[in-house]
Write an enzyme that holds these catalytic residues in place. Structure first.
Site, PDB file in Angstrom:
ATOM      1  N   LYS A  54     -67.051 -38.746  -9.403  1.00 17.17           N
ATOM      2  CA  LYS A  54     -67.774 -39.038 -10.651  1.00 17.17           C
ATOM      3  C   LYS A  54     -68.575 -37.817 -11.116  1.00 17.17           C
ATOM      4  O   LYS A  54     -68.989 -36.987 -10.300  1.00 17.17           O
ATOM      5  CB  LYS A  54     -68.686 -40.257 -10.484  1.00 17.17           C
ATOM      6  CG  LYS A  54     -69.927 -40.030  -9.684  1.00 17.17           C
ATOM      7  CD  LYS A  54     -70.940 -41.157  -9.937  1.00 17.17           C
ATOM      8  CE  LYS A  54     -72.243 -40.804  -9.230  1.00 17.17           C
ATOM      9  NZ  LYS A  54     -73.394 -41.529  -9.649  1.00 17.17           N
ATOM     10  N   LYS A  81     -75.271 -35.388 -11.658  1.00 16.74           N
ATOM     11  CA  LYS A  81     -76.300 -34.355 -11.874  1.00 16.74           C
ATOM     12  C   LYS A  81     -76.371 -33.397 -10.697  1.00 16.74           C
ATOM     13  O   LYS A  81     -76.690 -32.234 -10.854  1.00 16.74           O
ATOM     14  CB  LYS A  81     -77.688 -34.997 -11.968  1.00 16.74           C
ATOM     15  CG  LYS A  81     -77.905 -35.925 -13.114  1.00 16.74           C
ATOM     16  CD  LYS A  81     -79.396 -36.315 -13.141  1.00 16.74           C
ATOM     17  CE  LYS A  81     -79.580 -37.669 -13.742  1.00 16.74           C
ATOM     18  NZ  LYS A  81     -79.458 -38.766 -12.776  1.00 16.74           N
ATOM     19  N   LYS A 116     -73.678 -39.983   0.037  1.00 20.06           N
ATOM     20  CA  LYS A 116     -74.790 -39.038  -0.148  1.00 20.06           C
ATOM     21  C   LYS A 116     -75.273 -38.454   1.167  1.00 20.06           C
ATOM     22  O   LYS A 116     -75.691 -37.305   1.224  1.00 20.06           O
ATOM     23  CB  LYS A 116     -75.946 -39.711  -0.899  1.00 20.06           C
ATOM     24  CG  LYS A 116     -75.630 -39.919  -2.366  1.00 20.06           C
ATOM     25  CD  LYS A 116     -76.861 -40.001  -3.220  1.00 20.06           C
ATOM     26  CE  LYS A 116     -76.473 -39.896  -4.686  1.00 20.06           C
ATOM     27  NZ  LYS A 116     -77.582 -40.066  -5.591  1.00 20.06           N
TER      28      LYS A 116
END
Ligand code: AQP
Length: 338
Positions: A200, A203, A116
């Site tokens: 994956k 959102k 991230k």
């Protein structure tokens, strides 16, 4: 059926956007099954969400939309505790204590932070770095024994177990915190992006075509599946041959899970077919399962009062358990309470 009184299930979902097929198949579907058998606490983890900047108006909307998503998927606030994390201050308080138990070396091994934060690590929030400690606090605050999560959260859960163990050892309080067990779906632990079978479904992925949102219309689902990446080979006769075909495997896995049928049987029946035909069947199956959920979410979103009531009731119930456990933690640590 009476619920297993010793087990406590805890899990959370971030209000960072629309719930998608990965959240549903990897986590929420399992939440719904568990609420029949165990004491369940399901949290909309808004404190986790702000580890990456969130527009305040959007965040509020997303908290309510996620609540609507929970209910539309089948969570019942009379059977499970449903609330938003920031409304129970014990999460932040315990997180601080656990920040002091957890080790920097442990944090540095967390792959989600690396993914991230990307190349710009220096500019990531400190909150994003210690996110797993807050997750440990969420779980341990309720002395949870079981945590249903997608496979992507496995490493964080292992860390929560290490923290629980270290707290129990450091303060010589054998078994004070139970060592929580992950509950990860065996057959479909990770739903992958429709654009890249090695990533994956998420959102925060920019492309809408990478995921199926629970609020997508039948048209949108059809379009997204039609555009989903595959390869030029037909459907093989066995799982072994799907090894180096991540996109093909992902679509077939989704189909198997959504239709509750065995992947091996599907391959036996469909071997040799090309993907365009299979995609029609996959779209139909998705529309049949996802569209009724999406319709319910849209209805519930118009009933803000009802959603607020669910969160308030849940936060009152969660707050009582949290206070009792946190008071004990403070006593163990040596704090003076007034
Ligand atoms: N693709 C996935 N496959 C299986 N399970 C998944 N989960 C998420 N994506 C998949 C599971 O859903 C639960 C809630 O996830 P989350 O909202 O807390 O955060 P996340 O894992 O970071 O999900 P996203 O969608 O990727 O959100 P962003 O983009 O905001 O980071 C968890 O149990 C998770 O395992």
């Amino acid at each position: 059926m009476s619920k297993n009184s010793k087990s406590v299930v805890f899990s959370g979902v971030q209000p960072t956007g629309n719930l998608h097929l990965g959240n549903y198949l990897g986590a929420i579907k399992n939440f719904v099954n568990l609420q029949k058998k165990m004491e369940c606490i399901y949290c909309i983890v808004d404190l986790h969400a702000i580890t990456v900047f969130q527009d305040p108006k959007e965040l509020k909307k997303n908290i309510l939309d996620t609540t609507a998503g929970f209910v539309a998927c089948g969570l019942d606030f009379k059977k499970s505790i449903i609330f938003n994390q920031s409304s129970v201050s014990g999460h932040s308080e315990l997180a601080w204590i656990l920040n002091c138990v957890s080790r920097v070396g442990w944090m540095n091994r967390m792959t989600q932070f690396k993914e991230k934060a990307g190349k710009n690590k220096e500019n990531a929030s400190v909150g994003l770095y210690v996110y797993p400690n807050l997750m440990a606090a969420d779980i341990l605050l309720y002395k949870s024994t079981h945590v249903p999560v997608g496979d992507d959260q496995k490493q964080h859960l292992e860390l929560a177990r290490d923290i629980a163990q270290k707290f129990n050892n450091d303060f010589k309080v054998n078994n004070f915190f139970p060592i929580p067990e992950p509950l990860i779906q065996k057959k479909l632990s990770r739903v992958m992006s429709l654009r890249d079978g090695t990533k994956k479904m998420s959102k925060s992925e920019e492309s809408n075509y990478s995921r199926i949102d629970l609020q997508d219309s039948a048209d949108e689902i059809n379009k997204k599946i039609k555009k989903a990446k595959t390869d030029s080979l037909p459907i093989p006769g066995n799982i072994e041959e799907l090894k180096n075909r991540p996109e093909a495997l992902n679509l077939l896995n989704i189909y198997s899970f959504i239709t509750n049928s065995d992947l091996e049987k599907i391959l036996e029946n469909m071997a040799g077919k090309d993907f365009s035909k299979f995609k029609n069947e996959l779209s139909d199956a998705l529309v049949a399962t996802i569209c009724p959920i999406g319709k319910k979410i849209k209805e519930l979103k118009n009933d803000r009062k009802y959603l607020m009531r669910i969160l308030k009731e849940g936060s009152n119930k969660a707050g009582i358990i949290a206070k009792e456990n946190l008071d004990k933690v403070k006593e163990i640590v040596g704090f003076i309470s007034h």
